[in-house]
Write a protein that holds these residues in place. Sequence first.
Motif, PDB file in Angstrom:
ATOM      1  N   LEU A  16     -79.760  10.735   8.571  1.00 22.65           N
ATOM      2  CA  LEU A  16     -79.611   8.795   8.446  1.00 22.65           C
ATOM      3  C   LEU A  16     -78.978   8.376   8.593  1.00 22.65           C
ATOM      4  O   LEU A  16     -77.303   8.414   8.448  1.00 22.65           O
ATOM      5  CB  LEU A  16     -79.784   9.040   6.787  1.00 22.65           C
ATOM      6  N   ASP A  17     -79.117   6.842   9.528  1.00 27.76           N
ATOM      7  CA  ASP A  17     -77.810   6.344   9.988  1.00 27.76           C
ATOM      8  C   ASP A  17     -78.179   4.615   8.962  1.00 27.76           C
ATOM      9  O   ASP A  17     -79.151   4.607   9.423  1.00 27.76           O
ATOM     10  CB  ASP A  17     -77.594   6.010  11.748  1.00 27.76           C
ATOM     11  N   LEU A  18     -77.195   4.697   8.375  1.00 27.40           N
ATOM     12  CA  LEU A  18     -76.463   3.310   7.622  1.00 27.40           C
ATOM     13  C   LEU A  18     -75.725   2.363   8.562  1.00 27.40           C
ATOM     14  O   LEU A  18     -74.702   3.020   8.923  1.00 27.40           O
ATOM     15  CB  LEU A  18     -76.206   3.861   6.476  1.00 27.40           C
ATOM     16  N   VAL A  19     -76.292   1.568   9.314  1.00 24.86           N
ATOM     17  CA  VAL A  19     -75.559   0.452   9.810  1.00 24.86           C
ATOM     18  C   VAL A  19     -75.441  -1.124   8.805  1.00 24.86           C
ATOM     19  O   VAL A  19     -73.533  -1.805   9.346  1.00 24.86           O
ATOM     20  CB  VAL A  19     -75.939   0.249  11.424  1.00 24.86           C
ATOM     21  N   GLY A  20     -76.081  -1.763   8.402  1.00 27.40           N
ATOM     22  CA  GLY A  20     -76.222  -2.111   7.488  1.00 27.40           C
ATOM     23  C   GLY A  20     -74.657  -1.952   6.292  1.00 27.40           C
ATOM     24  O   GLY A  20     -74.809  -1.214   6.133  1.00 27.40           O
ATOM     25  N   ALA A  21     -75.785  -3.498   4.975  1.00 31.04           N
ATOM     26  CA  ALA A  21     -74.872  -2.838   3.901  1.00 31.04           C
ATOM     27  C   ALA A  21     -73.498  -2.855   4.815  1.00 31.04           C
ATOM     28  O   ALA A  21     -72.165  -0.989   4.133  1.00 31.04           O
ATOM     29  CB  ALA A  21     -75.305  -2.026   2.967  1.00 31.04           C
ATOM     30  N   PHE A  22     -72.760  -3.643   4.533  1.00 31.53           N
ATOM     31  CA  PHE A  22     -71.178  -3.494   5.369  1.00 31.53           C
ATOM     32  C   PHE A  22     -69.425  -3.845   3.731  1.00 31.53           C
ATOM     33  O   PHE A  22     -69.044  -4.343   3.934  1.00 31.53           O
ATOM     34  CB  PHE A  22     -70.838  -4.623   6.408  1.00 31.53           C
ATOM     35  N   THR A  23     -70.404  -4.629   2.756  1.00 27.06           N
ATOM     36  CA  THR A  23     -69.552  -4.777   1.393  1.00 27.06           C
ATOM     37  C   THR A  23     -70.320  -3.985   0.096  1.00 27.06           C
ATOM     38  O   THR A  23     -71.399  -3.234   0.378  1.00 27.06           O
ATOM     39  CB  THR A  23     -69.684  -6.546   1.471  1.00 27.06           C
ATOM     40  N   PRO A  24     -69.334  -3.984  -0.297  1.00 28.14           N
ATOM     41  CA  PRO A  24     -69.148  -3.234  -1.878  1.00 28.14           C
ATOM     42  C   PRO A  24     -70.721  -3.088  -2.887  1.00 28.14           C
ATOM     43  O   PRO A  24     -71.124  -2.912  -3.341  1.00 28.14           O
ATOM     44  CB  PRO A  24     -68.532  -3.406  -2.685  1.00 28.14           C
ATOM     45  N   GLN A  25     -70.835  -4.665  -2.161  1.00 26.42           N
ATOM     46  CA  GLN A  25     -71.890  -4.833  -2.819  1.00 26.42           C
ATOM     47  C   GLN A  25     -73.523  -5.034  -2.714  1.00 26.42           C
ATOM     48  O   GLN A  25     -74.336  -4.675  -2.689  1.00 26.42           O
ATOM     49  CB  GLN A  25     -71.612  -6.384  -3.062  1.00 26.42           C
ATOM     50  N   MET A  26     -73.370  -3.919  -0.891  1.00 23.66           N
ATOM     51  CA  MET A  26     -74.586  -3.819  -0.452  1.00 23.66           C
ATOM     52  C   MET A  26     -74.565  -2.846  -0.100  1.00 23.66           C
ATOM     53  O   MET A  26     -73.643  -2.001  -0.522  1.00 23.66           O
ATOM     54  CB  MET A  26     -74.364  -5.057   1.410  1.00 23.66           C
ATOM     55  N   ARG A  27     -76.709  -2.054  -0.182  1.00 20.34           N
ATOM     56  CA  ARG A  27     -76.596  -0.878   0.331  1.00 20.34           C
ATOM     57  C   ARG A  27     -77.510  -0.428   0.303  1.00 20.34           C
ATOM     58  O   ARG A  27     -78.753  -1.488   0.392  1.00 20.34           O
ATOM     59  CB  ARG A  27     -76.165  -0.134  -1.668  1.00 20.34           C
ATOM     60  N   GLU A  28     -78.539   0.483   1.466  1.00 18.79           N
ATOM     61  CA  GLU A  28     -79.656   0.874   1.936  1.00 18.79           C
ATOM     62  C   GLU A  28     -80.011   1.694   1.472  1.00 18.79           C
ATOM     63  O   GLU A  28     -81.232   2.337   1.680  1.00 18.79           O
ATOM     64  CB  GLU A  28     -78.773   0.886   3.527  1.00 18.79           C
ATOM     65  N   SER A  29     -79.467   2.939   0.893  1.00 16.69           N
ATOM     66  CA  SER A  29     -79.725   4.118   0.653  1.00 16.69           C
ATOM     67  C   SER A  29     -79.037   4.129  -1.465  1.00 16.69           C
ATOM     68  O   SER A  29     -78.813   4.102  -1.658  1.00 16.69           O
ATOM     69  CB  SER A  29     -78.812   4.909   1.422  1.00 16.69           C
ATOM     70  N   ASP A  30     -79.841   5.269  -1.876  1.00 14.75           N
ATOM     71  CA  ASP A  30     -79.476   5.452  -3.658  1.00 14.75           C
ATOM     72  C   ASP A  30     -78.690   6.480  -3.206  1.00 14.75           C
ATOM     73  O   ASP A  30     -78.011   7.209  -2.181  1.00 14.75           O
ATOM     74  CB  ASP A  30     -80.431   5.768  -4.005  1.00 14.75           C
ATOM     75  N   ASP A  31     -78.330   6.788  -4.525  1.00 16.72           N
ATOM     76  CA  ASP A  31     -77.932   8.093  -4.579  1.00 16.72           C
ATOM     77  C   ASP A  31     -77.967   9.296  -4.233  1.00 16.72           C
ATOM     78  O   ASP A  31     -77.287   9.932  -4.407  1.00 16.72           O
ATOM     79  CB  ASP A  31     -76.990   7.923  -6.194  1.00 16.72           C
ATOM     80  N   GLU A  32     -79.075   9.254  -4.755  1.00 15.86           N
ATOM     81  CA  GLU A  32     -79.650  10.769  -4.639  1.00 15.86           C
ATOM     82  C   GLU A  32     -79.681  10.845  -2.551  1.00 15.86           C
ATOM     83  O   GLU A  32     -79.946  12.130  -2.309  1.00 15.86           O
ATOM     84  CB  GLU A  32     -80.783  10.165  -4.698  1.00 15.86           C
ATOM     85  N   ALA A  33     -79.929  10.266  -2.016  1.00 18.11           N
ATOM     86  CA  ALA A  33     -79.991  10.311  -0.445  1.00 18.11           C
ATOM     87  C   ALA A  33     -78.927  10.099   0.043  1.00 18.11           C
ATOM     88  O   ALA A  33     -78.425  11.194   0.588  1.00 18.11           O
ATOM     89  CB  ALA A  33     -80.608   9.058  -0.087  1.00 18.11           C
ATOM     90  N   VAL A  34     -77.485   9.878  -1.111  1.00 18.29           N
ATOM     91  CA  VAL A  34     -75.795  10.646  -0.572  1.00 18.29           C
ATOM     92  C   VAL A  34     -75.332  11.948  -1.292  1.00 18.29           C
ATOM     93  O   VAL A  34     -75.495  12.642   0.167  1.00 18.29           O
ATOM     94  CB  VAL A  34     -75.551   9.483  -1.261  1.00 18.29           C
TER      95      VAL A  34
END
Length: 317
Positions: A215-233
């Motif tokens: 899983l390659d997360l490129v976007g979501a570059f601020t603390p308020q943004m996200r592309e994945s949920d806690d379970e993915a992490v």
Amino acid sequence: MRHYSYADVEKGLDYPRLIEALADAFRRGGEPMPVRCSYDVGAEVAPGHLLTMPAWHRGEALGVKLVTVFPGNATRGLGAVSSLYVLFDGETGQPRALIDGEALTNRRTAAASALAARYLSRADSRTLLIVGTGHVAAHLPMAHRAVRPIERVMVWGRTPEHALSLADRLVGEGFDATTVADLAAAIAQADIISCATTSSVPLVLGEHLRPGTHLDLVGAFTPQMRESDDEAVRRSRVFVDTYAGALAEAGDLLQPIAAGQWQASEVCADLHELTSGAKAGRATEAEITLFKSVGTAIEDLAAATLLVDDKKPERVR
């Protein structure tokens, strides 16, 4: 001082050489670079921010990327983000080049993802899922194909017309590319999932990830943004571009930390440790790996130097 247009950057930074240039820059390490600074420079009728991203190799080169973000530009028919990169001589401080910042950012961002995938994805990865349809998303398939035998590309976007346009472009670049409407089903089929969005809600859910996925997360570059949920992490072995940047800006990591679902100490390695061999990447075929990037100025400097000097770095694994 030379000027490099968007087209000049696209032509001058092919992915195999750019990936090696980034690998060399991360492997060298050196003194810590500042995390990007943001300044409120807007007016009441036109809010805006100026971002600065400096980096240097003493005695060799230094540069700074200047980025403006003016959200209200849409009403004027203009893009919200504009950027320039200025490269200086490291011995004299004299300006050497003025470079289109958007083109430089697009290519170095995609190249950093591919560099990480070289260590974190399975060597037989052939199916790539692109989540997002913007400028960076459009560059990711070609970058990943420089390190893995990518054949099939699935494209998901919130706007079906944009997803179809990107898929058509990728077909023209030699990919077997199609759009997908069911994101969960596509996630379950992909070897590599590459997200490049500005989402503030999770798009990739951990319950849908299959063993062996990268899983390659490129976007979501601020603390308020996200592309994945806690379970993915939680399900993944997590890697970052830099500790300082990711743990200051990446909402994909900061939000699970704040919720008590994950800890910063669980980051396995950054790109310096991977490229230098200090730490290993993928350990088994079945594990899920996650790479979170927020961007770092050393990537801009490496890309700009490669463009202007036209160096050909040797590959070192």
